[in-house]
Scaffold this motif. Structure first.
Motif, PDB file in Angstrom:
ATOM      1  N   GLN A  85      27.982  -5.304 112.231  1.00 27.73           N
ATOM      2  CA  GLN A  85      29.126  -4.919 112.607  1.00 27.73           C
ATOM      3  C   GLN A  85      29.280  -6.782 112.965  1.00 27.73           C
ATOM      4  O   GLN A  85      30.703  -6.594 112.191  1.00 27.73           O
ATOM      5  CB  GLN A  85      29.058  -4.478 114.230  1.00 27.73           C
ATOM      6  CG  GLN A  85      30.291  -5.086 114.690  1.00 27.73           C
ATOM      7  CD  GLN A  85      30.185  -3.879 116.109  1.00 27.73           C
ATOM      8  OE1 GLN A  85      29.865  -3.524 116.504  1.00 27.73           O
ATOM      9  NE2 GLN A  85      31.821  -4.858 116.719  1.00 27.73           N
ATOM     10  N   GLY A  86      28.702  -7.314 113.169  1.00 29.33           N
ATOM     11  CA  GLY A  86      29.269  -9.251 113.101  1.00 29.33           C
ATOM     12  C   GLY A  86      28.901  -9.659 112.155  1.00 29.33           C
ATOM     13  O   GLY A  86      28.842 -11.243 112.081  1.00 29.33           O
ATOM     14  N   SER A  87      28.659  -9.204 110.496  1.00 34.20           N
ATOM     15  CA  SER A  87      27.903  -9.881 109.730  1.00 34.20           C
ATOM     16  C   SER A  87      26.919 -10.339 109.895  1.00 34.20           C
ATOM     17  O   SER A  87      26.096 -10.438 108.851  1.00 34.20           O
ATOM     18  CB  SER A  87      28.938 -11.408 109.150  1.00 34.20           C
ATOM     19  OG  SER A  87      30.624  -9.993 108.794  1.00 34.20           O
ATOM     20  N   ALA A  88      26.354 -11.178 111.004  1.00 34.34           N
ATOM     21  CA  ALA A  88      24.422 -11.793 110.946  1.00 34.34           C
ATOM     22  C   ALA A  88      24.686 -12.214 110.095  1.00 34.34           C
ATOM     23  O   ALA A  88      23.022 -12.802 109.848  1.00 34.34           O
ATOM     24  CB  ALA A  88      23.747 -10.166 111.649  1.00 34.34           C
ATOM     25  N   LEU A  89      25.536 -13.808 109.768  1.00 34.57           N
ATOM     26  CA  LEU A  89      25.031 -14.210 108.580  1.00 34.57           C
ATOM     27  C   LEU A  89      23.937 -15.418 109.387  1.00 34.57           C
ATOM     28  O   LEU A  89      24.848 -15.663 110.479  1.00 34.57           O
ATOM     29  CB  LEU A  89      26.120 -14.610 108.024  1.00 34.57           C
ATOM     30  CG  LEU A  89      26.850 -13.897 107.329  1.00 34.57           C
ATOM     31  CD1 LEU A  89      28.038 -14.566 106.547  1.00 34.57           C
ATOM     32  CD2 LEU A  89      25.918 -12.741 106.035  1.00 34.57           C
ATOM     33  N   PHE A  90      23.527 -15.933 108.747  1.00 33.60           N
ATOM     34  CA  PHE A  90      22.580 -17.430 109.018  1.00 33.60           C
ATOM     35  C   PHE A  90      23.274 -18.295 109.130  1.00 33.60           C
ATOM     36  O   PHE A  90      23.608 -18.798 107.892  1.00 33.60           O
ATOM     37  CB  PHE A  90      20.550 -17.369 108.425  1.00 33.60           C
ATOM     38  CG  PHE A  90      20.828 -16.918 108.538  1.00 33.60           C
ATOM     39  CD1 PHE A  90      19.784 -16.315 109.822  1.00 33.60           C
ATOM     40  CD2 PHE A  90      20.309 -15.439 107.818  1.00 33.60           C
ATOM     41  CE1 PHE A  90      18.462 -14.740 110.121  1.00 33.60           C
ATOM     42  CE2 PHE A  90      19.277 -14.434 107.803  1.00 33.60           C
ATOM     43  CZ  PHE A  90      18.079 -14.228 108.915  1.00 33.60           C
ATOM     44  N   ASP A  91      23.892 -19.086 110.290  1.00 31.28           N
ATOM     45  CA  ASP A  91      25.129 -19.949 110.329  1.00 31.28           C
ATOM     46  C   ASP A  91      23.993 -21.670 108.786  1.00 31.28           C
ATOM     47  O   ASP A  91      25.305 -22.152 108.961  1.00 31.28           O
ATOM     48  CB  ASP A  91      25.677 -20.209 111.375  1.00 31.28           C
ATOM     49  CG  ASP A  91      26.286 -19.481 112.044  1.00 31.28           C
ATOM     50  OD1 ASP A  91      26.758 -18.863 111.608  1.00 31.28           O
ATOM     51  OD2 ASP A  91      25.988 -19.709 112.934  1.00 31.28           O
ATOM     52  N   SER A  92      22.993 -21.468 109.619  1.00 28.07           N
ATOM     53  CA  SER A  92      22.334 -22.698 109.221  1.00 28.07           C
ATOM     54  C   SER A  92      21.758 -22.460 107.815  1.00 28.07           C
ATOM     55  O   SER A  92      21.434 -23.551 106.845  1.00 28.07           O
ATOM     56  CB  SER A  92      20.748 -23.186 109.593  1.00 28.07           C
ATOM     57  OG  SER A  92      20.219 -21.953 109.593  1.00 28.07           O
ATOM     58  N   GLU A  93      22.499 -21.391 107.176  1.00 27.65           N
ATOM     59  CA  GLU A  93      21.368 -20.937 105.772  1.00 27.65           C
ATOM     60  C   GLU A  93      23.326 -20.981 104.600  1.00 27.65           C
ATOM     61  O   GLU A  93      24.330 -20.710 105.092  1.00 27.65           O
ATOM     62  CB  GLU A  93      21.280 -19.662 105.048  1.00 27.65           C
ATOM     63  CG  GLU A  93      19.529 -19.751 106.164  1.00 27.65           C
ATOM     64  CD  GLU A  93      18.597 -20.364 104.909  1.00 27.65           C
ATOM     65  OE1 GLU A  93      18.998 -20.840 103.646  1.00 27.65           O
ATOM     66  OE2 GLU A  93      17.208 -20.977 104.947  1.00 27.65           O
ATOM     67  N   THR A  94      23.409 -21.121 103.063  1.00 30.39           N
ATOM     68  CA  THR A  94      24.749 -21.032 102.320  1.00 30.39           C
ATOM     69  C   THR A  94      24.646 -19.569 102.319  1.00 30.39           C
ATOM     70  O   THR A  94      23.565 -19.133 102.566  1.00 30.39           O
ATOM     71  CB  THR A  94      23.986 -22.258 101.038  1.00 30.39           C
ATOM     72  OG1 THR A  94      22.983 -21.065 100.594  1.00 30.39           O
ATOM     73  CG2 THR A  94      24.144 -23.774 100.920  1.00 30.39           C
ATOM     74  N   VAL A  95      25.732 -19.667 101.968  1.00 28.48           N
ATOM     75  CA  VAL A  95      26.344 -18.470 101.004  1.00 28.48           C
ATOM     76  C   VAL A  95      25.019 -17.547 100.727  1.00 28.48           C
ATOM     77  O   VAL A  95      24.073 -17.242  99.932  1.00 28.48           O
ATOM     78  CB  VAL A  95      27.570 -18.240 100.673  1.00 28.48           C
ATOM     79  CG1 VAL A  95      26.904 -16.501  99.420  1.00 28.48           C
ATOM     80  CG2 VAL A  95      28.689 -18.183 101.286  1.00 28.48           C
ATOM     81  N   MET A  96      25.044 -18.197  99.163  1.00 27.51           N
ATOM     82  CA  MET A  96      23.394 -18.165  98.308  1.00 27.51           C
ATOM     83  C   MET A  96      21.965 -17.831  99.270  1.00 27.51           C
ATOM     84  O   MET A  96      21.778 -17.076  98.536  1.00 27.51           O
ATOM     85  CB  MET A  96      23.187 -19.457  97.633  1.00 27.51           C
ATOM     86  CG  MET A  96      22.219 -19.631  96.927  1.00 27.51           C
ATOM     87  SD  MET A  96      21.463 -17.617  95.413  1.00 27.51           S
ATOM     88  CE  MET A  96      23.265 -18.071  93.967  1.00 27.51           C
ATOM     89  N   GLY A  97      22.213 -18.858  99.760  1.00 29.44           N
ATOM     90  CA  GLY A  97      20.929 -18.603 101.020  1.00 29.44           C
ATOM     91  C   GLY A  97      20.282 -17.299 101.722  1.00 29.44           C
ATOM     92  O   GLY A  97      19.215 -16.483 102.090  1.00 29.44           O
ATOM     93  N   ASN A 165      34.411  -2.639 109.226  1.00 31.94           N
ATOM     94  CA  ASN A 165      36.123  -3.632 109.300  1.00 31.94           C
ATOM     95  C   ASN A 165      35.925  -4.078 110.636  1.00 31.94           C
ATOM     96  O   ASN A 165      37.387  -4.215 111.484  1.00 31.94           O
ATOM     97  CB  ASN A 165      37.231  -2.957 109.204  1.00 31.94           C
ATOM     98  CG  ASN A 165      36.738  -1.853 108.173  1.00 31.94           C
ATOM     99  OD1 ASN A 165      36.413  -2.887 107.117  1.00 31.94           O
ATOM    100  ND2 ASN A 165      37.397  -0.862 107.676  1.00 31.94           N
ATOM    101  N   SER A 166      35.805  -4.241 112.415  1.00 34.06           N
ATOM    102  CA  SER A 166      35.228  -4.849 112.940  1.00 34.06           C
ATOM    103  C   SER A 166      36.060  -6.223 113.224  1.00 34.06           C
ATOM    104  O   SER A 166      35.267  -7.642 112.226  1.00 34.06           O
ATOM    105  CB  SER A 166      33.770  -4.626 113.539  1.00 34.06           C
ATOM    106  OG  SER A 166      34.004  -5.448 114.583  1.00 34.06           O
ATOM    107  N   GLY A 167      36.718  -6.380 113.823  1.00 33.50           N
ATOM    108  CA  GLY A 167      37.609  -8.138 113.730  1.00 33.50           C
ATOM    109  C   GLY A 167      38.570  -8.372 112.295  1.00 33.50           C
ATOM    110  O   GLY A 167      38.223  -9.440 112.124  1.00 33.50           O
ATOM    111  N   LEU A 168      38.474  -7.323 111.620  1.00 32.52           N
ATOM    112  CA  LEU A 168      38.977  -8.011 110.511  1.00 32.52           C
ATOM    113  C   LEU A 168      40.631  -7.391 110.267  1.00 32.52           C
ATOM    114  O   LEU A 168      40.951  -6.344 110.646  1.00 32.52           O
ATOM    115  CB  LEU A 168      38.999  -7.219 109.094  1.00 32.52           C
ATOM    116  CG  LEU A 168      37.320  -7.697 109.117  1.00 32.52           C
ATOM    117  CD1 LEU A 168      37.005  -7.188 107.825  1.00 32.52           C
ATOM    118  CD2 LEU A 168      36.909  -9.225 109.273  1.00 32.52           C
TER     119      LEU A 168
END
Length: 258
Positions: A85-97, A165-168
């Protein structure tokens, strides 16, 4: 295809899913809809193995996750992509990472092969050139597309999306819907989307399962939903004056393809 047969799930003696059966079709966008507390989130978590129903079966192309051991479940999860839901991306990693992460975890690819695969997935979601940016440097819609690229990095047979689509904003939500639909058809995946976004329901709902108070109350598609006589579904989908107007227009003139 995923077949759910007569699953029941309870918490502290309170039944949340009552003998639910459903079929999620390959190559289609399968939507689970329902009010908050209806059981749709429990349904999704049961499908991906995060919760275990007390009874019933969940078949992934004939393989019952309910009867699998830990190793078998781990192997099955390699075939599953998950969009949180919140994408859950790693803030310390780049998009590629971020996109490379599942490849590092679950494959024996070389570093170059992983970068090539991640770059391909990013290009597929129209993010070529964003590889070296961090999540904080891109918009919410772009973050969601990074999460989709990560979800398809392992070329999954099954894709699960929790409120994508949450938050978009509405325009970005439509773009995400269209991207998920395109990817589903292009890769012939079994895509299951848990949503309360009525634009998604009426825009990409090829197979819709309506859960009401823990029961599977209706199954149909985005065209059939306009003429359903199910009162609970009508109250849920067409709760606003705008959607009531849309329903009356479609009933009178037919539905136009986007």
């Amino acid at each position: 295809m995923i077949e759910v047969k007569n699953i029941t799930k309870s918490f502290d003696g309170v039944t949340v899913l009552h003998d639910v059966s459903a079929t999620f079709e390959t190559g289609k966008t399968n939507l689970i809809i329902g009010q908050s507390g209806s059981g749709k989130t429990v349904m999704l978590k049961s499908l991906v193995g995060l919760m275990r129903p007390e009874k019933g079966s969940i078949l992934f192309d004939g393989r019952d996750i309910m009867s699998m051991n830990t190793t078998e479940v781990k192997d099955l999860r390699k075939e599953i992509g998950m969009l949180f839901q919140g994408s859950a991306l790693f803030d310390s990693e780049t998009v590629m990472g971020n996109v490379m992460f599942p490849l590092v975890m679950f494959t024996s690819m070389s570093r170059g092969e992983m970068r090539d695969r991640a770059a391909f997935c990013l290009e597929r979601v129209n993010l070529k050139g964003a590889e070296n940016k961090f999540p904080s440097e891109i918009s919410g819609g772009m973050q969601k597309r990074v999460a989709i690229a990560r979800a398809i990095a392992l070329n999954p047979r099954y894709l699960f999306c929790d409120e994508p689509n949450s938050g978009l904003d509405p325009k970005t939500s439509i773009l995400i819907d269209e991207l998920l639909s395109d990817i589903t058809h292009e890769y012939n995946m079994t895509t299951v989307i848990n949503t309360h976004d009525m634009n998604s329901v009426l825009g990409i709902g090829e197979n819709i399962i309506f859960i009401n108070k823990g029961y599977r109350e209706w199954v149909g598609n985005m065209n059939e939903i306009y003429t359903t006589s199910n009162q609970a579904l009508n109250e849920f989908v067409f709760a606003t004056d705008l959607f009531q107007e849309v329903r009356r227009y479609v009933a009178a003139n037919g539905r136009r393809e986007r």
